[in-house]
Design an enzyme around this catalytic site. Structure first.
Site, PDB file in Angstrom:
ATOM      1  N   GLU A 121       0.576  -0.997   0.128  1.00 56.29           N
ATOM      2  CA  GLU A 121       0.345   0.118  -0.059  1.00 56.29           C
ATOM      3  C   GLU A 121       0.863   1.153   0.369  1.00 56.29           C
ATOM      4  O   GLU A 121       1.947   1.245   0.563  1.00 56.29           O
ATOM      5  CB  GLU A 121      -0.753   0.210   0.880  1.00 56.29           C
ATOM      6  CG  GLU A 121      -2.151  -0.757   0.821  1.00 56.29           C
ATOM      7  CD  GLU A 121      -2.118  -2.557   2.166  1.00 56.29           C
ATOM      8  OE1 GLU A 121      -1.113  -2.333   2.628  1.00 56.29           O
ATOM      9  OE2 GLU A 121      -2.851  -3.452   1.494  1.00 56.29           O
ATOM     10  N   TYR A 143       8.202   2.288  -7.423  1.00 54.53           N
ATOM     11  CA  TYR A 143       7.124   0.444  -8.076  1.00 54.53           C
ATOM     12  C   TYR A 143       6.858   0.663  -9.245  1.00 54.53           C
ATOM     13  O   TYR A 143       7.095  -1.193  -9.411  1.00 54.53           O
ATOM     14  CB  TYR A 143       5.856   0.910  -6.662  1.00 54.53           C
ATOM     15  CG  TYR A 143       6.454   1.010  -4.916  1.00 54.53           C
ATOM     16  CD1 TYR A 143       7.492   0.609  -4.231  1.00 54.53           C
ATOM     17  CD2 TYR A 143       5.603   1.678  -4.451  1.00 54.53           C
ATOM     18  CE1 TYR A 143       7.709   0.812  -2.986  1.00 54.53           C
ATOM     19  CE2 TYR A 143       5.570   2.078  -2.973  1.00 54.53           C
ATOM     20  CZ  TYR A 143       6.729   1.151  -2.482  1.00 54.53           C
ATOM     21  OH  TYR A 143       7.179   1.768  -1.226  1.00 54.53           O
TER      22      TYR A 143
HETATM   23  C1  LIG Z   1      10.765   5.601  -1.726  1.00 56.30           C
HETATM   24  C2  LIG Z   1      12.351   6.055  -0.884  1.00 56.30           C
HETATM   25  C3  LIG Z   1      12.368   4.976  -0.515  1.00 56.30           C
HETATM   26  C4  LIG Z   1      12.891   6.277  -2.319  1.00 56.30           C
HETATM   27  O1  LIG Z   1      13.747   6.304  -1.786  1.00 56.30           O
HETATM   28  P1  LIG Z   1      15.630   7.039  -3.198  1.00 56.30           P
HETATM   29  O2  LIG Z   1      16.439   6.753  -2.394  1.00 56.30           O
HETATM   30  O3  LIG Z   1      14.771   8.400  -3.057  1.00 56.30           O
HETATM   31  O4  LIG Z   1      14.852   6.083  -4.577  1.00 56.30           O
HETATM   32  P2  LIG Z   1      15.838   6.005  -5.783  1.00 56.30           P
HETATM   33  O5  LIG Z   1      17.251   7.335  -5.756  1.00 56.30           O
HETATM   34  O6  LIG Z   1      16.140   4.088  -5.451  1.00 56.30           O
HETATM   35  O7  LIG Z   1      15.004   6.126  -6.746  1.00 56.30           O
HETATM   36  C5  LIG Z   1      13.961   5.158  -7.793  1.00 56.30           C
HETATM   37  C6  LIG Z   1      12.878   5.410  -8.626  1.00 56.30           C
HETATM   38  O8  LIG Z   1      12.410   6.388  -7.447  1.00 56.30           O
HETATM   39  C7  LIG Z   1      11.463   7.165  -8.297  1.00 56.30           C
HETATM   40  N1  LIG Z   1      11.968   8.256  -7.516  1.00 56.30           N
HETATM   41  C8  LIG Z   1      12.620   8.987  -6.973  1.00 56.30           C
HETATM   42  N2  LIG Z   1      12.968   9.943  -6.830  1.00 56.30           N
HETATM   43  C9  LIG Z   1      12.108  10.768  -7.305  1.00 56.30           C
HETATM   44  C10 LIG Z   1      11.595  12.199  -7.282  1.00 56.30           C
HETATM   45  N3  LIG Z   1      12.405  13.028  -6.634  1.00 56.30           N
HETATM   46  N4  LIG Z   1      11.168  12.672  -8.368  1.00 56.30           N
HETATM   47  C11 LIG Z   1       9.816  11.895  -9.006  1.00 56.30           C
HETATM   48  N5  LIG Z   1      10.509   9.885  -9.202  1.00 56.30           N
HETATM   49  C12 LIG Z   1      11.551   9.607  -8.176  1.00 56.30           C
HETATM   50  C13 LIG Z   1      11.994   7.162  -9.543  1.00 56.30           C
HETATM   51  O9  LIG Z   1      11.064   6.338 -10.369  1.00 56.30           O
HETATM   52  C14 LIG Z   1      13.517   6.316  -9.191  1.00 56.30           C
HETATM   53  O10 LIG Z   1      13.794   5.811 -10.223  1.00 56.30           O
HETATM   54  P3  LIG Z   1      14.876   6.565 -11.458  1.00 56.30           P
HETATM   55  O11 LIG Z   1      15.957   6.706 -10.596  1.00 56.30           O
HETATM   56  O12 LIG Z   1      15.134   5.513 -12.958  1.00 56.30           O
HETATM   57  O13 LIG Z   1      13.927   8.070 -12.287  1.00 56.30           O
HETATM   58  C15 LIG Z   1      12.328   7.466  -0.647  1.00 56.30           C
HETATM   59  O14 LIG Z   1      11.556   8.711  -0.729  1.00 56.30           O
HETATM   60  C16 LIG Z   1      11.837   7.104   1.295  1.00 56.30           C
HETATM   61  O15 LIG Z   1      12.643   7.084   1.817  1.00 56.30           O
HETATM   62  N6  LIG Z   1      10.594   8.265   1.224  1.00 56.30           N
HETATM   63  C17 LIG Z   1      10.007   8.562   2.152  1.00 56.30           C
HETATM   64  C18 LIG Z   1       9.430   6.371   3.290  1.00 56.30           C
HETATM   65  C19 LIG Z   1       8.366   6.494   2.115  1.00 56.30           C
HETATM   66  O16 LIG Z   1       7.656   7.227   1.675  1.00 56.30           O
HETATM   67  N7  LIG Z   1       8.248   4.540   1.648  1.00 56.30           N
HETATM   68  C20 LIG Z   1       7.410   4.320   0.833  1.00 56.30           C
HETATM   69  C21 LIG Z   1       6.170   4.074   1.801  1.00 56.30           C
HETATM   70  S1  LIG Z   1       5.241   3.229   0.430  1.00 56.30           S
END
Ligand SMILES: CC(C)(COP(=O)(O)OP(=O)(O)OC[C@H]1O[C@@H](n2cnc3c(N)ncnc32)[C@H](O)[C@@H]1OP(=O)(O)O)[C@@H](O)C(=O)NCCC(=O)NCCS
Length: 212
Positions: A146, A158
């Site tokens: 979710e 995702y």
């Molecule tokens: C969600 C989360 C885990 C992503 O981690 P991250 O290390 O920042 O993301 P990544 O650098 O690995 O990016 C992976 C993909 O996420 C998406 N993404 C990452 N940053 C983004 C941004 N600023 N805007 C849009 N999409 C983004 C893209 O699809 C990216 O793929 P790409 O590199 O090919 O564009 C992180 O933002 C987080 O911890 N958020 C807070 C907790 C949370 O919301 N968890 C999810 C609960 S369901």
């Protein structure tokens, strides 16, 4: 490589809780993680470590000692080395965590969170990729989760890994009554999914290797 995935252990929980507070609007009590690790045989939790931080963290006490001698004011006023500073090098090296539950043949992702200072480096993706890897290892056929309707960053991540919307849980989040999107992968053992997963994995590992 600079980044490693380890199984979460009880001693990791304080650091996990620190990161969770930075990542989510509402949090689990530490006891919930301890219970998950101790009592839930279907739960699989991981932490992501940055090995460079172990070196930095072991260097910090010397720096701090030097500063203590040169600057006669309380340590709490010294420049904040940010929340990356935890009590032991091992704990300080943790920069993210994630977990899932296996329910029959479905892997339910329960949490995934990166320390905000490490966003946008492919590391959230590294953890999701690892959870899908665990899903293969434990015999799951699908992965589901979710996500808040407003959490576009997580949804993008995702979708990159083949999750698709399958419905909405209305007012699912108690802190602000926000709806949750329910997302599912296709059968992860299908040749199409496996190929996509392996391609993404290869590309990501190359990226992390070059950027480390
Ligand atoms: C969600 C989360 C885990 C992503 O981690 P991250 O290390 O920042 O993301 P990544 O650098 O690995 O990016 C992976 C993909 O996420 C998406 N993404 C990452 N940053 C983004 C941004 N600023 N805007 C849009 N999409 C983004 C893209 O699809 C990216 O793929 P790409 O590199 O090919 O564009 C992180 O933002 C987080 O911890 N958020 C807070 C907790 C949370 O919301 N968890 C999810 C609960 S369901």
């Amino acid at each position: 490589m600079r980044y490693v995935i380890d199984r979460m252990t009880m001693s990791d929980v304080p650091r996990v809780v620190e990161i969770e507070r930075l990542a989510y609007p509402s949090t689990w009590p530490p006891s919930a993680y301890r219970k998950e690790l101790q009592d839930n045989r279907w739960a699989h939790y991981i932490v992501l470590r940055d090995k460079q931080l172990v070196e930095q963290a072991t260097a910090i006490p010397q720096d701090t000692e030097k500063m203590r001698k040169n600057r006669p004011f309380p340590l709490s006023l010294l420049p904040n080395k940010s929340t990356l500073l935890s009590s032991s090098p091992d704990l300080a090296s943790i920069i993210g965590f994630a977990g899932l539950w296996l329910m029959v043949d479905e892997a339910h992702v329960t949490t995934i969170a990166m320390h905000p200072e490490f966003h946008g480096r492919g590391l959230g993706e590294f953890m999701l990729m690892s959870l899908i890897g665990i899903s293969y290892d434990i015999g799951a056929k699908w992965v589901t989760l979710e996500v808040r309707v407003s959490n576009i960053v997580a949804q993008n991540l995702y979708r990159k890994y083949g999750f698709r919307e399958a419905g909405v849980r209305h007012r699912y989040y108690s802190d602000n009554q926000e709806d949750a999107l329910i997302m599912w992968t296709d059968e992860i053992n299908s040749p199409e999914y496996k190929q996509k997963y392996l391609e993404l994995k290869t590309k990501l590992l190359q990226r992390l290797e070059t950027e480390s």
